[in-house]
Design a protein around this motif. Structure first.
Motif, PDB file in Angstrom:
ATOM      1  N   THR A   1      -3.117   5.536  -4.419  1.00 28.05           N
ATOM      2  CA  THR A   1      -3.204   6.951  -4.785  1.00 28.05           C
ATOM      3  C   THR A   1      -2.143   7.321  -5.809  1.00 28.05           C
ATOM      4  O   THR A   1      -0.971   6.964  -5.670  1.00 28.05           O
TER       5      THR A   1
ATOM      6  N   VAL B   1      -8.940   7.981  -7.357  1.00 30.53           N
ATOM      7  CA  VAL B   1      -7.646   7.375  -7.028  1.00 30.53           C
ATOM      8  C   VAL B   1      -6.513   8.202  -7.633  1.00 30.53           C
ATOM      9  O   VAL B   1      -5.470   8.410  -6.999  1.00 30.53           O
TER      10      VAL B   1
ATOM     11  N   GLY C   1      -6.577   0.741  -5.640  1.00 25.36           N
ATOM     12  CA  GLY C   1      -6.799   1.921  -4.802  1.00 25.36           C
ATOM     13  C   GLY C   1      -5.534   2.613  -4.358  1.00 25.36           C
ATOM     14  O   GLY C   1      -5.518   3.294  -3.331  1.00 25.36           O
TER      15      GLY C   1
ATOM     16  N   GLU D   1      -5.474  11.654  -8.136  1.00 30.20           N
ATOM     17  CA  GLU D   1      -5.928  12.879  -7.477  1.00 30.20           C
ATOM     18  C   GLU D   1      -5.750  14.127  -8.321  1.00 30.20           C
ATOM     19  O   GLU D   1      -6.506  15.094  -8.174  1.00 30.20           O
TER      20      GLU D   1
ATOM     21  N   ARG E   1       0.832  -1.220   0.000  1.00 24.40           N
ATOM     22  CA  ARG E   1       0.000   0.000   0.000  1.00 24.40           C
ATOM     23  C   ARG E   1       0.858   1.258   0.000  1.00 24.40           C
ATOM     24  O   ARG E   1       0.628   2.206   0.752  1.00 24.40           O
TER      25      ARG E   1
ATOM     26  N   SER F   1       2.042   4.695  -1.341  1.00 23.65           N
ATOM     27  CA  SER F   1       1.466   5.776  -2.136  1.00 23.65           C
ATOM     28  C   SER F   1       1.861   7.122  -1.529  1.00 23.65           C
ATOM     29  O   SER F   1       2.279   7.177  -0.371  1.00 23.65           O
ATOM     30  N   PRO F   2       1.756   8.231  -2.291  1.00 21.87           N
ATOM     31  CA  PRO F   2       1.280   8.248  -3.675  1.00 21.87           C
ATOM     32  C   PRO F   2       2.374   7.829  -4.657  1.00 21.87           C
ATOM     33  O   PRO F   2       3.559   7.941  -4.362  1.00 21.87           O
TER      34      PRO F   2
ATOM     35  N   TYR G   1      -9.897   7.679 -13.813  1.00 17.42           N
ATOM     36  CA  TYR G   1      -9.196   7.191 -12.622  1.00 17.42           C
ATOM     37  C   TYR G   1      -9.563   7.960 -11.357  1.00 17.42           C
ATOM     38  O   TYR G   1      -9.088   7.628 -10.270  1.00 17.42           O
TER      39      TYR G   1
ATOM     40  N   TYR H   1      -4.956   1.621 -10.067  1.00 15.92           N
ATOM     41  CA  TYR H   1      -6.294   2.168  -9.836  1.00 15.92           C
ATOM     42  C   TYR H   1      -7.199   1.131  -9.188  1.00 15.92           C
ATOM     43  O   TYR H   1      -7.889   1.415  -8.195  1.00 15.92           O
TER      44      TYR H   1
END
Length: 449
Positions: free
Chosen positions: A188, A218, A186, A220, A147, A149-150, A215, A183
């Protein structure tokens, strides 16, 4: 006798007051594992240390192995400094983009300036933009699993065939499918489009923005920046510079999409870099248009933020006076010059006896089309300021210097410049607060809002 094969990752130090220092982890030690897992690189390390309870396996210089059990805050760093920042070798870019700035560099500069990175780990750690063409399936899987990100992506175009042409990589179109996976997971993202006249602008730009909007949320934000063209383009793909009329058209496209997206999603999503507004002679948008300044490093909203911070700093300052002399000078690039000059003029109206000379430095080294202060060289600044009224101090923005050092792009040092110009140089950070403090010579720093 064969030397023992080096394992793990070499440690070169521990930050003062850190967990690593308390545990007597020192230079020459090697990190072998965390929670029984070997560490491949910074991706693994960052993921595994973000736990409240961890166990380190460290090999001391003499070969003794220590197992260290640690209880800490989940997001607390250990303070270990590794020999390699990524705990692995940097990965170079395999593309040959038609707009690549590094290909437009003159010969004879320091070697590090010619390195092209396209490393997913630098996107996560430092905000670098990557093309996805050099991202392995293994790294993609780890980004999703950890996970991380970004992730910042240089899309350039959502037309797969055109993307292959622009990046000179036959896999560049297929690489866009990795954005689909990010995407779906999830993760970012923020995006970038480097615009080249007659290639990915016009209808192609509209198509790309429309596809990228799929997109949301997700993805931004997406910035649109003009390709930087230096004078060293002999033998490279022929690119034209944008005109005032071109800039007006680009802004018209972006503003139209912003209005649509704001009504639909509550965000403006796509943003023009400051260069477009300067070239078009248009007023800068207000701060609410920037959705929280997600792309400052891409030059999106830097001038608006600078102006707003400047005005706030003046309101907070009350009665002002200079502490280091009333006559000083400022040097900046062509892009920011009108704004810096106007800010200096306002300061002179508020502070008795204050005189500020603001000088616009033309980028002769890379070519006059390069207008940002961060790409000015020491030799250009010296050549254009010699014989000028510089007062008691010369203020220069920090982004002119190599990160963490007092060296310009061409290896001229601040000390070299002070000797050449016979003036004290003060390096000022980029915020409007620091601008006011720098002029007044204040020692204390005000917060950045």
């Amino acid at each position: 006798m064969k030397e023992r094969e080096a394992r793990g990752h070499l440690i070169v130090g521990a930050l003062k007051g850190s967990i690593a220092m308390e545990l007597e982890i020192t230079a020459g030690d090697r990190l072998l594992a965390i929670n029984g897992e070997e560490i491949k690189d910074i991706f693994d390390y960052q993921y595994l240390v973000e736990n409240e309870f961890i166990t380190l396996l460290v090999e001391k210089q003499g070969g003794e192995q220590w197992e260290l059990e640690i209880e800490k805050d989940e997001d607390e760093d250990l303070g270990i400094v590794f020999e390699k920042g990524l705990m692995d070798d940097y990965r170079s870019c395999q593309n040959k983009c038609i707009f690549c700035f590094i290909d437009q560099m003159p010969k004879g500069m320091r070697e590090t300036l010619y390195f092209k990175d396209d490393d997913a780990r630098l996107s996560f750690l430092q905000g670098n933009y990557l093309t996805l063409t050099n991202m392995s399936d293994y790294d993609l899987e780890r980004i999703i699993r950890y996970r991380l990100s970004p992730i910042n992506i240089s899309f350039q175009t959502m037309n797969p065939q055109l993307r292959c042409q622009m990046l000179n990589n036959r896999f560049a179109g297929e690489a866009l499918k990795k954005a689909d996976k990010l995407y779906e997971a999830g993760i970012t993202m923020n995006g970038q489009i480097v615009l080249c006249k007659g290639i990915n602008d016009g209808k192609e730009l509209e198509f790309s923005i429309r596809k990228l909007a799929e997109y949301i949320p997700v993805l931004e934000s997406v910035s649109v920046v003009p390709a930087g063209l230096t004078k060293y383009r002999e033998g490279l793909y022929s690119l034209e510079k944008f005109t005032k009329k071109d800039a007006e058209k680009v802004l018209g496209t972006i503003h139209s999409f912003q209005e649509e997206f704001y009504q639909k999603y509550g965000i403006h999503f796509v943003h023009a870099s400051d260069e477009w507004y300067i070239l078009a002679g248009s007023k800068l948008p207000e701060k609410d248009s920037y959705d929280g300044y997600l792309q400052l490093e891409n030059g999106v909203g830097m001038l608006r933020l600078l102006l707003d911070e400047f005005e706030e700093a003046l309101r907070e300052a009350g009665e002002m006076r200079c502490l280091k002399g009333d006559v000083l000078s400022i040097a900046t690039g062509k892009l920011a010059y009108p704004y810096i000059a106007a800010m200096a003029e306002k300061m002179m109206g508020l502070v008795p006896k204050l005189k500020i000379c603001v000088y616009e430095i033309i980028n002769c080294f890379f070519g006059e089309e390069i207008t940002v202060a961060g790409l000015l060289t020491g030799q250009d600044i010296i050549a254009q300021l010699q014989g000028k009224d510089l007062g008691k101090r010369l203020l220069l923005p920090q982004n002119m210097l190599r990160s963490g050092e007092e060296v310009f792009l061409d290896d001229v040092t601040v000390s070299d410049m002070e000797k050449a110009l016979q003036v004290k140089i003060d390096i000022v950070k980029s915020s409007g607060y620091d601008f006011v403090n720098g002029i007044l010579g204040l020692e204390e720093e005000k917060g950045n809002g």
